[in-house]
Design an enzyme around this catalytic site. Structure first.
Site, short mmCIF file in Angstrom:
data_model
loop_
_atom_site.label_atom_id
_atom_site.label_comp_id
_atom_site.label_asym_id
_atom_site.label_seq_id
_atom_site.Cartn_x
_atom_site.Cartn_y
_atom_site.Cartn_z
N VAL A 11 46.42 46.76 49.27
CA VAL A 11 45.44 46.42 50.25
C VAL A 11 45.81 46.79 51.71
O VAL A 11 45.28 47.94 52.38
CB VAL A 11 44.87 45.10 50.75
N ASP A 30 56.05 43.07 57.49
CA ASP A 30 55.88 42.41 56.33
C ASP A 30 57.14 40.89 56.15
O ASP A 30 58.15 41.43 56.36
CB ASP A 30 56.20 42.93 54.80
N LYS A 35 60.78 46.18 51.56
CA LYS A 35 60.05 46.76 51.29
C LYS A 35 60.28 47.43 52.42
O LYS A 35 59.16 48.52 53.22
CB LYS A 35 58.73 45.79 50.74
N THR A 121 40.72 39.22 50.27
CA THR A 121 39.63 39.01 49.39
C THR A 121 40.06 37.29 50.10
O THR A 121 40.19 36.92 48.36
CB THR A 121 39.80 39.08 48.15
N LYS A 202 32.27 40.77 49.55
CA LYS A 202 33.60 41.89 48.09
C LYS A 202 33.44 40.79 47.15
O LYS A 202 33.47 41.75 45.76
CB LYS A 202 34.26 41.20 49.03
N ASN A 206 32.98 43.05 43.62
CA ASN A 206 34.11 43.10 42.42
C ASN A 206 33.20 42.49 41.65
O ASN A 206 33.41 42.99 39.74
CB ASN A 206 35.10 42.29 43.03
N CYS A 258 42.34 42.39 40.85
CA CYS A 258 40.72 41.64 41.46
C CYS A 258 40.01 41.79 40.75
O CYS A 258 39.81 40.42 40.80
CB CYS A 258 40.37 43.18 42.43
N LYS A 318 44.72 50.87 34.35
CA LYS A 318 43.80 51.94 34.21
C LYS A 318 45.31 53.39 34.60
O LYS A 318 46.42 52.76 34.89
CB LYS A 318 42.59 51.46 35.69
N ARG A 325 49.14 44.19 36.61
CA ARG A 325 48.62 42.94 36.25
C ARG A 325 47.85 43.03 35.94
O ARG A 325 46.27 43.62 35.93
CB ARG A 325 48.46 42.45 38.31
C1 UDX Z 1 38.32 47.55 41.84
C2 UDX Z 1 36.59 47.85 42.72
O1 UDX Z 1 36.41 49.31 42.30
C3 UDX Z 1 37.31 47.88 43.77
O2 UDX Z 1 36.19 48.10 44.90
C4 UDX Z 1 38.40 46.89 44.47
O3 UDX Z 1 38.49 46.86 45.33
C5 UDX Z 1 39.08 46.43 44.26
O4 UDX Z 1 39.14 46.22 42.95
P1 UDX Z 1 40.48 48.58 40.69
O5 UDX Z 1 41.21 46.95 40.75
O6 UDX Z 1 41.90 49.73 42.03
O7 UDX Z 1 39.60 47.91 41.75
O8 UDX Z 1 40.15 49.05 39.70
P2 UDX Z 1 38.62 49.36 39.40
O9 UDX Z 1 38.73 51.36 39.41
O10 UDX Z 1 37.61 49.13 39.56
O11 UDX Z 1 38.65 49.30 37.47
C6 UDX Z 1 39.07 47.97 37.48
C7 UDX Z 1 38.76 47.23 35.81
O12 UDX Z 1 37.46 47.80 35.27
C8 UDX Z 1 39.85 48.77 35.31
O13 UDX Z 1 40.24 47.75 33.92
C9 UDX Z 1 39.19 49.06 34.78
O14 UDX Z 1 39.87 50.28 32.79
C10 UDX Z 1 38.46 48.40 34.67
N1 UDX Z 1 36.88 49.37 33.61
C11 UDX Z 1 36.88 50.01 34.77
C12 UDX Z 1 36.54 49.73 32.88
O15 UDX Z 1 36.32 49.31 31.31
N2 UDX Z 1 34.89 50.34 32.63
C13 UDX Z 1 34.52 50.93 33.76
O16 UDX Z 1 33.43 51.23 32.86
C14 UDX Z 1 34.76 50.61 34.59
#
Ligand code: UDX
Length: 440
Positions: A11, A30, A35, A121, A202, A206, A258, A318, A325
């Site tokens: 972030v 930091d 880093k 957050t 927030k 999420n 998150c 993803k 994590r």
């Molecule tokens: C998320 C929020 O989208 C973002 O707005 C916030 O600031 C931080 O948390 P992030 O964790 O980076 O972002 O990834 P995101 O793309 O949202 O996916 C989160 C998880 O949900 C992943 O494990 C993804 O595989 C899973 N996912 C997402 C699903 O299983 N199905 C979906 O349809 C969408």
């Protein structure tokens, strides 16, 4: 504006860099010297598309710099943003240690009026906590605010620069005017609200998205039992604009830094005020078991997994990130090793996260250099992360290299359901024989 961003995690770093891209003078601070050294030499410590280019561009035009000197960085700023980690406590609560530590440092270093913005957050009421800590160190006037970040890993730069809204939580006219002007260059709709609402937005955002995922996963689990196809159901409900078609991809559950943390965080925030947030508890419960689906499917083909060779495709939680994590891959691999007492050959491939994985996975894992290398002579392949490099492979050809063409798709990302030569098992999918409409 002169902005100091304290904390160069996902972030802090991405939003700091994006503020500099908007023309502000940004110092990213930091305590992690390695880093900061990396960043000073234009190296990006995280894998995030487009970020390195912006670091190089804005460092060279003089509006982005990096330091470990937090005292000086605070003194030079008009706005100090706190973007340090807020890990989960063992009971699911939010660990505010780092935020409080930074607030104390700001209190000691503050030399003139500044706005202190929480970007991390943080639980509702955290801005007040930060205010009290700083006030206990100084008489210099300051305001606190909450400007939560909604970026996703893997598309963080784009999410910040082309976001759908900026939420500014303030309780003073002065801070409101300054923060609106600071965010005006993004040209994104701004919602100004009170601080506690901003903090809750927030968590609510999420948690709602996580709820959508657990909901569609439960529909998938039900679809398998009643003979429906979750892709059809998701399409059918997603075209209702009140529901929306995003975040309806059924699979092996959500991971990352998150959703798992923030869902637990919201439950804990509610508990502290005597509110039982029952829906979120179920969302977490559904997610905690969803990764087991691919193992159940594997066992439906091989009731005894001992001695089998299984390839795991994708390790990061993803695509487009090296972040492991709460990645389902790790839980799946650990479970496979556990149920076979280690008597299983696991071969993994991920385009980016194999180095990170080495420290976290059992020693027996075999790391492969390509999808083909991983699946060759394996008894089954499990798609865990829908990386382009994985889903765009020619799976019909790859299946021919396997001992048995068994493909378990934890992300419903391949179009193989109608292939006669491959046993393809998705999540909540309906096999072809069942889908053909009986003419009579
Ligand atoms: C998320 C929020 O989208 C973002 O707005 C916030 O600031 C931080 O948390 P992030 O964790 O980076 O972002 O990834 P995101 O793309 O949202 O996916 C989160 C998880 O949900 C992943 O494990 C993804 O595989 C899973 N996912 C997402 C699903 O299983 N199905 C979906 O349809 C969408």
């Amino acid at each position: 504006m002169k902005i100091t961003m304290i904390g160069t995690g996902y972030v802090g770093l991405t939003s700091g860099v994006c503020y500099s891209e908007m023309g502000h003078t940004v110092i990213c601070a930091d305590i992690d010297e390695d880093k900061i050294d990396q960043l000073k030499s234009n190296e990006c410590p995280i894998y995030e598309p487009g970020l390195k280019e912006l670091i190089i561009k804005n460092s060279s035009r003089g509006n982005l710099s990096f330091t470990t000197d937090i005292d000086e960085a605070v003194k030079l700023a008009d706005i100090v943003m706190i973007a340090v980690g807020t890990p989960s406590l063992p009971d699911g609560g939010v660990d505010m240690f780092y935020v409080e530590e930074v607030a104390r440092k700001i209190g000691k270093s503050i030399n003139n009026y500044k706005i202190i913005v929480n970007k991390s957050t943080v639980p509702v009421g955290s801005a007040d906590k930060v205010r009290h800590i700083i006030q206990s160190c100084t008489n210099i006037p300051f305001d606190v605010a909450s400007v939560p970040e909604f970026l996703r890993e893997g598309s963080a730069v784009n999410d910040i620069l082309n976001g759908e809204r900026i939420v500014i939580g303030v309780d003073s006219e002065k801070a409101k005017d300054i923060l609106i002007n600071t965010h005006a260059p993004f040209n994104i709709p701004i919602q100004v609200t009170d601080i506690r609402s901003a903090e809750l937005i927030k968590y609510a955002a999420n948690s709602f998205l996580a709820m959508k995922i657990s909901f569609i996963n439960e529909i998938a689990n039900l679809a398998e039992k009643v003979g429906a196809d979750v892709l059809e159901v998701a399409k059918g409900i997603g075209s209702d604009s009140r529901i929306g078609n995003k975040f309806l991809n059924a699979g092996i559950g959500f991971g990352g830094a998150c959703f798992p943390k923030d869902t637990l965080g919201l439950i804990s925030i509610a508990e502290q005020v005597g509110h039982d947030f029952a829906i979120m508890k179920e969302v977490v419960k559904v997610n905690s078991k969803q990764y087991l689906k691919v193992i159940e499917k594997l066992q439906s083909v091989y009731p005894k997994l001992n001695g089998k060779t299984v390839s795991i495709l994708g390790l990061s939680f993803k695509p487009n990130t090296n972040d492991l994590r709460e990645a389902p891959s790790i839980k799946i691999i650990e479970e496979l090793v556990k149920i076979t007492n280690g008597n299983i050959n696991i071969r993994v491939f991920d385009p980016i996260s194999m180095e990170e994985a080495r420290g976290q996975l059992p020693n027996s894992i075999e790391y492969c250099y390509s999808v083909e290398n991983a699946v060759t002579e394996s008894d089954a392949a499990i798609i865990v992360t829908e990386w382009k490099d994985i889903v765009e492979e020619n799976w019909v050809e790859l299946a021919k290299c396997m001992n048995s063409p068994i493909i378990i798709d934890g992300r419903n990302s391949l179009n193989l359901i109608d292939n006669d030569n491959i046993t393809y098992l998705g999540i909540g999918r309906k096999e072809r024989a069942l889908r053909l409409v009986n003419p009579l």
